[in-house]
Design a protein around this motif. Structure first.
Motif, PDB file in Angstrom:
ATOM      1  N   GLY A   9       0.991  -1.095  -0.078  1.00 18.24           N
ATOM      2  CA  GLY A   9      -0.258   0.218   0.408  1.00 18.24           C
ATOM      3  C   GLY A   9       0.805   1.384   0.011  1.00 18.24           C
ATOM      4  O   GLY A   9       2.452   1.368   0.172  1.00 18.24           O
ATOM      5  N   GLY A  10       0.463   2.294  -0.307  1.00 19.16           N
ATOM      6  CA  GLY A  10       0.987   3.691  -0.064  1.00 19.16           C
ATOM      7  C   GLY A  10       0.250   4.547  -0.879  1.00 19.16           C
ATOM      8  O   GLY A  10      -1.337   5.464  -0.706  1.00 19.16           O
ATOM      9  N   SER A  11       0.652   5.836  -0.738  1.00 23.19           N
ATOM     10  CA  SER A  11      -0.036   6.884  -1.575  1.00 23.19           C
ATOM     11  C   SER A  11       0.113   7.755  -3.294  1.00 23.19           C
ATOM     12  O   SER A  11       1.595   7.242  -3.338  1.00 23.19           O
ATOM     13  CB  SER A  11       0.228   8.412  -0.301  1.00 23.19           C
ATOM     14  N   VAL A  12      -0.660   7.446  -3.786  1.00 23.13           N
ATOM     15  CA  VAL A  12       0.195   7.766  -5.532  1.00 23.13           C
ATOM     16  C   VAL A  12      -1.171   9.068  -6.064  1.00 23.13           C
ATOM     17  O   VAL A  12      -2.069   9.225  -5.144  1.00 23.13           O
ATOM     18  CB  VAL A  12      -0.272   6.721  -6.519  1.00 23.13           C
ATOM     19  N   GLN A  13      -0.832   9.112  -6.830  1.00 20.58           N
ATOM     20  CA  GLN A  13      -1.464   9.948  -7.638  1.00 20.58           C
ATOM     21  C   GLN A  13      -2.843   9.560  -8.534  1.00 20.58           C
ATOM     22  O   GLN A  13      -2.498   8.379  -8.941  1.00 20.58           O
ATOM     23  CB  GLN A  13      -0.974  11.151  -8.341  1.00 20.58           C
ATOM     24  N   ALA A  14      -3.335  10.281  -8.923  1.00 23.22           N
ATOM     25  CA  ALA A  14      -4.837   9.751  -9.851  1.00 23.22           C
ATOM     26  C   ALA A  14      -4.390   8.571 -11.663  1.00 23.22           C
ATOM     27  O   ALA A  14      -3.045   9.906 -11.808  1.00 23.22           O
ATOM     28  CB  ALA A  14      -5.920  10.821  -9.738  1.00 23.22           C
ATOM     29  N   GLY A  16      -2.018   6.883 -11.344  1.00 20.65           N
ATOM     30  CA  GLY A  16      -0.563   5.830 -11.574  1.00 20.65           C
ATOM     31  C   GLY A  16      -1.601   3.974 -10.732  1.00 20.65           C
ATOM     32  O   GLY A  16      -2.662   3.890 -10.487  1.00 20.65           O
ATOM     33  N   SER A  17      -0.234   3.357 -10.154  1.00 19.79           N
ATOM     34  CA  SER A  17      -0.621   2.241 -10.455  1.00 19.79           C
ATOM     35  C   SER A  17      -0.137   1.696  -8.436  1.00 19.79           C
ATOM     36  O   SER A  17       1.026   2.368  -8.089  1.00 19.79           O
ATOM     37  CB  SER A  17      -0.516   1.507 -11.451  1.00 19.79           C
ATOM     38  N   LEU A  18      -0.007   0.867  -8.338  1.00 20.00           N
ATOM     39  CA  LEU A  18      -0.173  -0.388  -6.978  1.00 20.00           C
ATOM     40  C   LEU A  18       0.160  -1.388  -6.838  1.00 20.00           C
ATOM     41  O   LEU A  18      -1.185  -2.386  -7.677  1.00 20.00           O
ATOM     42  CB  LEU A  18      -0.075   0.244  -5.696  1.00 20.00           C
ATOM     43  N   ARG A  19       0.346  -2.504  -6.298  1.00 17.03           N
ATOM     44  CA  ARG A  19       0.681  -3.514  -6.720  1.00 17.03           C
ATOM     45  C   ARG A  19       0.737  -4.232  -5.130  1.00 17.03           C
ATOM     46  O   ARG A  19       1.789  -4.041  -3.727  1.00 17.03           O
ATOM     47  CB  ARG A  19       1.547  -4.469  -7.343  1.00 17.03           C
ATOM     48  N   LEU A  20      -0.471  -4.574  -4.259  1.00 18.22           N
ATOM     49  CA  LEU A  20      -0.382  -5.603  -3.297  1.00 18.22           C
ATOM     50  C   LEU A  20      -0.198  -6.810  -2.811  1.00 18.22           C
ATOM     51  O   LEU A  20      -0.344  -7.302  -3.856  1.00 18.22           O
ATOM     52  CB  LEU A  20      -2.457  -4.994  -2.681  1.00 18.22           C
ATOM     53  N   SER A  21       0.794  -7.004  -2.098  1.00 17.87           N
ATOM     54  CA  SER A  21       0.865  -8.685  -1.700  1.00 17.87           C
ATOM     55  C   SER A  21      -0.488  -8.685  -0.418  1.00 17.87           C
ATOM     56  O   SER A  21      -0.372  -7.986   0.378  1.00 17.87           O
ATOM     57  CB  SER A  21       2.081  -8.769  -2.009  1.00 17.87           C
ATOM     58  N   GLY A 119      -4.667  -5.870   7.073  1.00 16.46           N
ATOM     59  CA  GLY A 119      -4.495  -4.691   5.837  1.00 16.46           C
ATOM     60  C   GLY A 119      -3.712  -3.633   5.810  1.00 16.46           C
ATOM     61  O   GLY A 119      -2.866  -3.830   6.219  1.00 16.46           O
ATOM     62  N   THR A 120      -3.856  -3.283   4.495  1.00 16.83           N
ATOM     63  CA  THR A 120      -2.854  -1.898   4.621  1.00 16.83           C
ATOM     64  C   THR A 120      -3.630  -0.824   3.444  1.00 16.83           C
ATOM     65  O   THR A 120      -4.262  -0.608   2.949  1.00 16.83           O
ATOM     66  CB  THR A 120      -1.787  -2.458   3.302  1.00 16.83           C
ATOM     67  N   GLN A 121      -2.991   0.916   4.397  1.00 15.84           N
ATOM     68  CA  GLN A 121      -3.388   1.662   3.460  1.00 15.84           C
ATOM     69  C   GLN A 121      -3.454   2.170   1.964  1.00 15.84           C
ATOM     70  O   GLN A 121      -2.062   2.007   1.214  1.00 15.84           O
ATOM     71  CB  GLN A 121      -3.745   2.814   4.097  1.00 15.84           C
ATOM     72  N   VAL A 122      -4.431   1.894   1.349  1.00 13.81           N
ATOM     73  CA  VAL A 122      -3.731   2.818   0.114  1.00 13.81           C
ATOM     74  C   VAL A 122      -4.603   3.896  -0.258  1.00 13.81           C
ATOM     75  O   VAL A 122      -6.116   4.254  -0.313  1.00 13.81           O
ATOM     76  CB  VAL A 122      -4.336   2.307  -2.036  1.00 13.81           C
ATOM     77  N   THR A 123      -3.965   5.263  -0.923  1.00  9.10           N
ATOM     78  CA  THR A 123      -4.399   6.446  -0.568  1.00  9.10           C
ATOM     79  C   THR A 123      -4.230   7.047  -2.058  1.00  9.10           C
ATOM     80  O   THR A 123      -2.994   6.427  -2.444  1.00  9.10           O
ATOM     81  CB  THR A 123      -3.870   7.901   0.929  1.00  9.10           C
ATOM     82  N   VAL A 124      -4.640   7.692  -2.638  1.00 11.79           N
ATOM     83  CA  VAL A 124      -5.171   8.061  -4.491  1.00 11.79           C
ATOM     84  C   VAL A 124      -5.389   9.747  -4.035  1.00 11.79           C
ATOM     85  O   VAL A 124      -6.793   9.673  -4.003  1.00 11.79           O
ATOM     86  CB  VAL A 124      -6.024   7.424  -5.286  1.00 11.79           C
ATOM     87  N   SER A 125      -4.793  10.675  -4.804  1.00 12.99           N
ATOM     88  CA  SER A 125      -5.152  11.651  -4.887  1.00 12.99           C
ATOM     89  C   SER A 125      -4.874  12.215  -5.619  1.00 12.99           C
ATOM     90  O   SER A 125      -5.175  11.729  -6.923  1.00 12.99           O
ATOM     91  CB  SER A 125      -4.072  12.710  -3.912  1.00 12.99           C
ATOM     92  N   SER A 126      -6.150  13.318  -5.914  1.00  6.84           N
ATOM     93  CA  SER A 126      -6.368  13.506  -7.893  1.00  6.84           C
ATOM     94  C   SER A 126      -5.273  14.973  -7.473  1.00  6.84           C
ATOM     95  O   SER A 126      -4.569  15.043  -7.875  1.00  6.84           O
ATOM     96  CB  SER A 126      -7.831  14.782  -6.953  1.00  6.84           C
TER      97      SER A 126
END
Length: 126
Positions: A9-14, A16-21, A119-126
């Motif tokens: 998890g993490g913070s990304v901009q709209a 973007g991509s993430l891969r959860l495991s 759980g893992t936090q995912v934050t997507v900012s605009s």
């Protein structure tokens, strides 16, 4: 003792991509249905993507075409590749598993699953 540990998890901009495991221990991995769920503040937990023992996947309409679920039985790890992320994807993401039959379709209903990660936090900012 079943243990599930999410990461990625993490913070990304709209856009973007993430891969959860989700690394599992204490189970015979290929005998389980598994899935990813998420919960944002003020909302109920919802199913995102699930995977049956035979590899059939089920995805929520809101993530079709953007998210992909997969697993590596040898590594006992479940993945969620998330592309084209949107601010509304912001949530805590959880993985979950349950013993199931070989032909079972893993449902998006969270009450089906017995074992859960932290759980893992995912934050997507605009």
């Amino acid at each position: 003792q079943v243990q599930l540990v999410e990461s990625g998890g993490g913070s990304v901009q709209a856009g973007g991509s993430l891969r959860l495991s989700c690394a599992a221990s204490g189970i015979i991995y290929d005998m389980y249905c598994m899935g990813w769920f998420r919960q944002s503040p003020g909302n109920v937990r919802e199913g995102v993507a699930t995977l049956g023992r035979d590899g059939r996947s089920t995805l929520a309409d809101s993530v079709k075409g953007r998210f992909t679920i997969s697993k590596d039985n040898a590594k006992k790890t479940l993945y969620l590749q998330m592309n084209s992320l949107k601010p509304e994807d912001t949530a805590i993401f959880y993985c979950a598993v349950r013993l199931c039959s070989e032909t079972a379709i893993a449902p998006l209903t969270d009450s089906f699953y017995i074992h859960w990660g932290q759980g893992t936090q995912v934050t997507v900012s605009s």
